[in-house]
Motif scaffolding. Structure first.
Motif, PDB file in Angstrom:
ATOM      1  N   SER A 112       0.841  -1.197   0.000  1.00 50.25           N
ATOM      2  CA  SER A 112       0.000   0.000   0.000  1.00 50.25           C
ATOM      3  C   SER A 112       0.874   1.244   0.000  1.00 50.25           C
ATOM      4  CB  SER A 112      -0.915   0.028   1.231  1.00 50.25           C
ATOM      5  OG  SER A 112      -1.628   1.250   1.298  1.00 50.25           O
ATOM      6  N   PRO A 113       0.519   2.265  -0.793  1.00 46.98           N
ATOM      7  CA  PRO A 113       1.264   3.524  -0.750  1.00 46.98           C
ATOM      8  C   PRO A 113       0.894   4.402   0.436  1.00 46.98           C
ATOM      9  CG  PRO A 113      -0.517   3.699  -2.337  1.00 46.98           C
ATOM     10  CD  PRO A 113      -0.531   2.275  -1.826  1.00 46.98           C
ATOM     11  N   VAL A 114      -0.033   3.941   1.262  1.00 46.55           N
ATOM     12  CA  VAL A 114      -0.503   4.714   2.411  1.00 46.55           C
ATOM     13  C   VAL A 114      -0.051   4.008   3.689  1.00 46.55           C
ATOM     14  CG1 VAL A 114      -2.496   5.682   3.597  1.00 46.55           C
ATOM     15  CG2 VAL A 114      -2.530   5.446   1.108  1.00 46.55           C
ATOM     16  N   PRO A 115       0.781   4.648   4.522  1.00 42.84           N
ATOM     17  CA  PRO A 115       1.223   4.009   5.755  1.00 42.84           C
ATOM     18  C   PRO A 115       0.233   4.219   6.902  1.00 42.84           C
ATOM     19  CG  PRO A 115       2.270   6.132   5.553  1.00 42.84           C
ATOM     20  CD  PRO A 115       1.411   5.963   4.329  1.00 42.84           C
ATOM     21  N   VAL A 116       0.362   3.424   7.926  1.00 39.79           N
ATOM     22  CA  VAL A 116      -0.348   3.683   9.179  1.00 39.79           C
ATOM     23  C   VAL A 116       0.411   4.771   9.922  1.00 39.79           C
ATOM     24  CG1 VAL A 116      -1.000   2.716  11.424  1.00 39.79           C
ATOM     25  CG2 VAL A 116      -1.236   1.332   9.351  1.00 39.79           C
TER      26      VAL A 116
ATOM     27  N   ALA B   8      -7.421   6.261  -5.498  1.00 39.20           N
ATOM     28  CA  ALA B   8      -7.680   5.630  -6.789  1.00 39.20           C
ATOM     29  C   ALA B   8      -7.358   6.583  -7.936  1.00 39.20           C
ATOM     30  CB  ALA B   8      -9.144   5.180  -6.864  1.00 39.20           C
ATOM     31  N   PHE B   9      -7.759   7.837  -7.785  1.00 44.83           N
ATOM     32  CA  PHE B   9      -7.507   8.831  -8.820  1.00 44.83           C
ATOM     33  C   PHE B   9      -6.010   9.105  -8.980  1.00 44.83           C
ATOM     34  CE2 PHE B   9      -6.696  13.346  -9.749  1.00 44.83           C
ATOM     35  CZ  PHE B   9      -7.259  13.447 -11.026  1.00 44.83           C
ATOM     36  N   ALA B  10      -5.304   9.246  -7.867  1.00 50.42           N
ATOM     37  CA  ALA B  10      -3.889   9.628  -7.912  1.00 50.42           C
ATOM     38  C   ALA B  10      -2.997   8.512  -8.424  1.00 50.42           C
ATOM     39  CB  ALA B  10      -3.429  10.058  -6.516  1.00 50.42           C
ATOM     40  N   THR B  11      -3.401   7.264  -8.227  1.00 50.46           N
ATOM     41  CA  THR B  11      -2.551   6.134  -8.605  1.00 50.46           C
ATOM     42  C   THR B  11      -3.030   5.396  -9.841  1.00 50.46           C
ATOM     43  OG1 THR B  11      -3.792   4.630  -7.158  1.00 50.46           O
ATOM     44  CG2 THR B  11      -1.886   5.775  -6.198  1.00 50.46           C
ATOM     45  N   GLY B  12      -4.251   5.684 -10.278  1.00 54.43           N
ATOM     46  CA  GLY B  12      -4.817   4.949 -11.405  1.00 54.43           C
ATOM     47  C   GLY B  12      -5.379   3.595 -11.030  1.00 54.43           C
ATOM     48  N   MET B  13      -5.475   3.321  -9.730  1.00 51.60           N
ATOM     49  CA  MET B  13      -6.079   2.067  -9.271  1.00 51.60           C
ATOM     50  C   MET B  13      -7.569   2.060  -9.563  1.00 51.60           C
ATOM     51  SD  MET B  13      -4.586   1.510  -5.420  1.00 51.60           S
ATOM     52  CE  MET B  13      -2.865   1.305  -5.035  1.00 51.60           C
ATOM     53  N   SER B  14      -8.135   0.873  -9.634  1.00 51.56           N
ATOM     54  CA  SER B  14      -9.584   0.767  -9.593  1.00 51.56           C
ATOM     55  C   SER B  14     -10.049   1.071  -8.181  1.00 51.56           C
ATOM     56  CB  SER B  14     -10.030  -0.643  -9.994  1.00 51.56           C
ATOM     57  OG  SER B  14      -9.627  -1.574  -8.992  1.00 51.56           O
ATOM     58  N   LEU B  15     -11.324   1.404  -8.038  1.00 54.15           N
ATOM     59  CA  LEU B  15     -11.834   1.691  -6.703  1.00 54.15           C
ATOM     60  C   LEU B  15     -11.722   0.469  -5.797  1.00 54.15           C
ATOM     61  CD1 LEU B  15     -13.119   3.796  -4.883  1.00 54.15           C
ATOM     62  CD2 LEU B  15     -15.377   3.061  -5.694  1.00 54.15           C
ATOM     63  N   THR B  16     -11.935  -0.704  -6.351  1.00 52.03           N
ATOM     64  CA  THR B  16     -11.805  -1.935  -5.561  1.00 52.03           C
ATOM     65  C   THR B  16     -10.381  -2.113  -5.055  1.00 52.03           C
ATOM     66  OG1 THR B  16     -13.566  -3.007  -6.828  1.00 52.03           O
ATOM     67  CG2 THR B  16     -12.070  -4.441  -5.593  1.00 52.03           C
ATOM     68  N   ALA B  17      -9.416  -1.857  -5.933  1.00 48.79           N
ATOM     69  CA  ALA B  17      -8.017  -1.974  -5.528  1.00 48.79           C
ATOM     70  C   ALA B  17      -7.654  -0.913  -4.499  1.00 48.79           C
ATOM     71  CB  ALA B  17      -7.111  -1.854  -6.751  1.00 48.79           C
ATOM     72  N   ALA B  18      -8.212   0.295  -4.649  1.00 50.91           N
ATOM     73  CA  ALA B  18      -7.938   1.359  -3.686  1.00 50.91           C
ATOM     74  C   ALA B  18      -8.507   1.018  -2.309  1.00 50.91           C
ATOM     75  CB  ALA B  18      -8.519   2.676  -4.188  1.00 50.91           C
ATOM     76  N   VAL B  19      -9.672   0.401  -2.279  1.00 52.80           N
ATOM     77  CA  VAL B  19     -10.233  -0.046  -1.002  1.00 52.80           C
ATOM     78  C   VAL B  19      -9.336  -1.088  -0.360  1.00 52.80           C
ATOM     79  CG1 VAL B  19     -12.142  -1.331   0.045  1.00 52.80           C
ATOM     80  CG2 VAL B  19     -12.623   0.512  -1.575  1.00 52.80           C
ATOM     81  N   ALA B  20      -8.849  -2.033  -1.181  1.00 51.39           N
ATOM     82  CA  ALA B  20      -7.976  -3.096  -0.658  1.00 51.39           C
ATOM     83  C   ALA B  20      -6.662  -2.536  -0.140  1.00 51.39           C
ATOM     84  CB  ALA B  20      -7.721  -4.133  -1.744  1.00 51.39           C
ATOM     85  N   ALA B  21      -6.146  -1.489  -0.789  1.00 45.35           N
ATOM     86  CA  ALA B  21      -4.850  -0.928  -0.392  1.00 45.35           C
ATOM     87  C   ALA B  21      -4.970   0.198   0.617  1.00 45.35           C
ATOM     88  CB  ALA B  21      -4.121  -0.403  -1.631  1.00 45.35           C
ATOM     89  N   GLY B  22      -6.082   0.942   0.582  1.00 44.11           N
ATOM     90  CA  GLY B  22      -6.183   2.156   1.384  1.00 44.11           C
ATOM     91  C   GLY B  22      -7.235   2.154   2.460  1.00 44.11           C
ATOM     92  N   LEU B  23      -7.923   1.036   2.652  1.00 42.56           N
ATOM     93  CA  LEU B  23      -8.915   0.951   3.718  1.00 42.56           C
ATOM     94  C   LEU B  23      -8.769  -0.337   4.521  1.00 42.56           C
ATOM     95  CD1 LEU B  23     -12.706   1.815   3.443  1.00 42.56           C
ATOM     96  CD2 LEU B  23     -11.898  -0.086   4.812  1.00 42.56           C
ATOM     97  N   THR B  24      -8.867  -1.466   3.852  1.00 45.25           N
ATOM     98  CA  THR B  24      -8.892  -2.755   4.555  1.00 45.25           C
ATOM     99  C   THR B  24      -7.712  -2.959   5.504  1.00 45.25           C
ATOM    100  OG1 THR B  24     -10.082  -3.708   2.676  1.00 45.25           O
ATOM    101  CG2 THR B  24      -9.086  -5.246   4.252  1.00 45.25           C
ATOM    102  N   PRO B  25      -6.461  -2.618   5.109  1.00 44.93           N
ATOM    103  CA  PRO B  25      -5.339  -2.881   6.026  1.00 44.93           C
ATOM    104  C   PRO B  25      -5.359  -2.027   7.294  1.00 44.93           C
ATOM    105  CG  PRO B  25      -4.566  -2.548   3.768  1.00 44.93           C
ATOM    106  CD  PRO B  25      -5.991  -2.104   3.805  1.00 44.93           C
ATOM    107  N   PHE B  26      -6.200  -0.991   7.318  1.00 46.11           N
ATOM    108  CA  PHE B  26      -6.167  -0.045   8.428  1.00 46.11           C
ATOM    109  C   PHE B  26      -7.304  -0.230   9.431  1.00 46.11           C
ATOM    110  CE2 PHE B  26      -4.382   1.813   4.585  1.00 46.11           C
ATOM    111  CZ  PHE B  26      -3.104   2.122   5.016  1.00 46.11           C
TER     112      PHE B  26
END
Length: 206
Positions: A62-66, A163-181
């Motif tokens: 994930s590009p987003v840290p805790v 999702a917008f900044a990285t070009g991820m799909s919204l599903t991928a952004a949720v997996a990378a930027g929400l679920t791990p946190f």
């Protein structure tokens, strides 16, 4: 002369219980003492958020840290109220955009994928501050609800921006930027559930 409040009243937040600085009688009568206190609280909230943002735990994949940033922003909003909470996070945001490296991992500017979370924190601090004025931080259950609302707002803005900044799909952004946190956010909410109601109980005994 201004003194600290000795008990909690409806519509107050924790910062309202703090004493205003002692100024001359003429200045104090004009409300300058309260304004000086408010400026100090706003600046202090921004600095606290900037310091907490440097507490970083990278998340693999994930590009987003805790960070401690989210907890600090919600704590600032709840303790200061909507207006001061908004100003404090706005100051944090603007100074970081201007180049001061106090976003997560010493970042600054608007280019980071996590910038949307900072925008979310600005909105969330305002909302939880408004809820705190309605007693949203005076019991364990109310504090839990207030923190959940704040965190939901942060993700509602941060994840689409990711999702917008990285070009991820919204599903991928949720997996990378929400679920791990989610677990970390539950721990932060639990900490707030202990700290904020306890602070009110202590204030009521003063």
């Amino acid at each position: 002369m201004s003194t600290a409040a000795t008990s909690a009243h409806p519509g107050e937040v924790l910062a309202d219980l703090l004493p205003s600085p002692k100024l001359s009688a003429s200045l104090a009568q004009g409300g300058a003492a309260a304004r000086v206190r408010d400026v100090a609280l706003v600046a202090g909230g921004a600095v606290l958020t900037g310091i907490a943002a440097q507490i970083v735990l990278p998340v693999p994949g994930s590009p987003v840290p805790v960070t401690g940033q989210t907890f600090a922003a919600l704590l600032v909003g709840t303790a200061l109220g909507a207006r001061r909470g908004f100003l404090s996070l706005a100051l944090y945001l603007l100074v970081g955009m201007a180049g001061v490296p106090w976003f997560a991992e010493g970042g600054s500017g608007v280019g980071a994928p996590a910038f949307g979370y900072i925008l979310g924190m600005l909105v969330a601090a305002t909302v939880v501050g408004a809820l705190a004025r309605r007693g949203g931080d005076r019991s364990v259950l109310r504090t839990a609800g207030t923190m959940l609302v704040g965190e939901a707002i942060i993700y509602a803005i941060g994840v689409p921006y990711l999702a917008f900044a990285t070009g991820m799909s919204l599903t991928a952004a949720v997996a990378a930027g929400l679920t791990p946190f989610l677990i970390g956010d539950a721990l932060k909410a639990a900490l707030a559930m202990g700290v904020l109601p306890t602070a009110w109980k202590f204030a009521a005994r003063k």
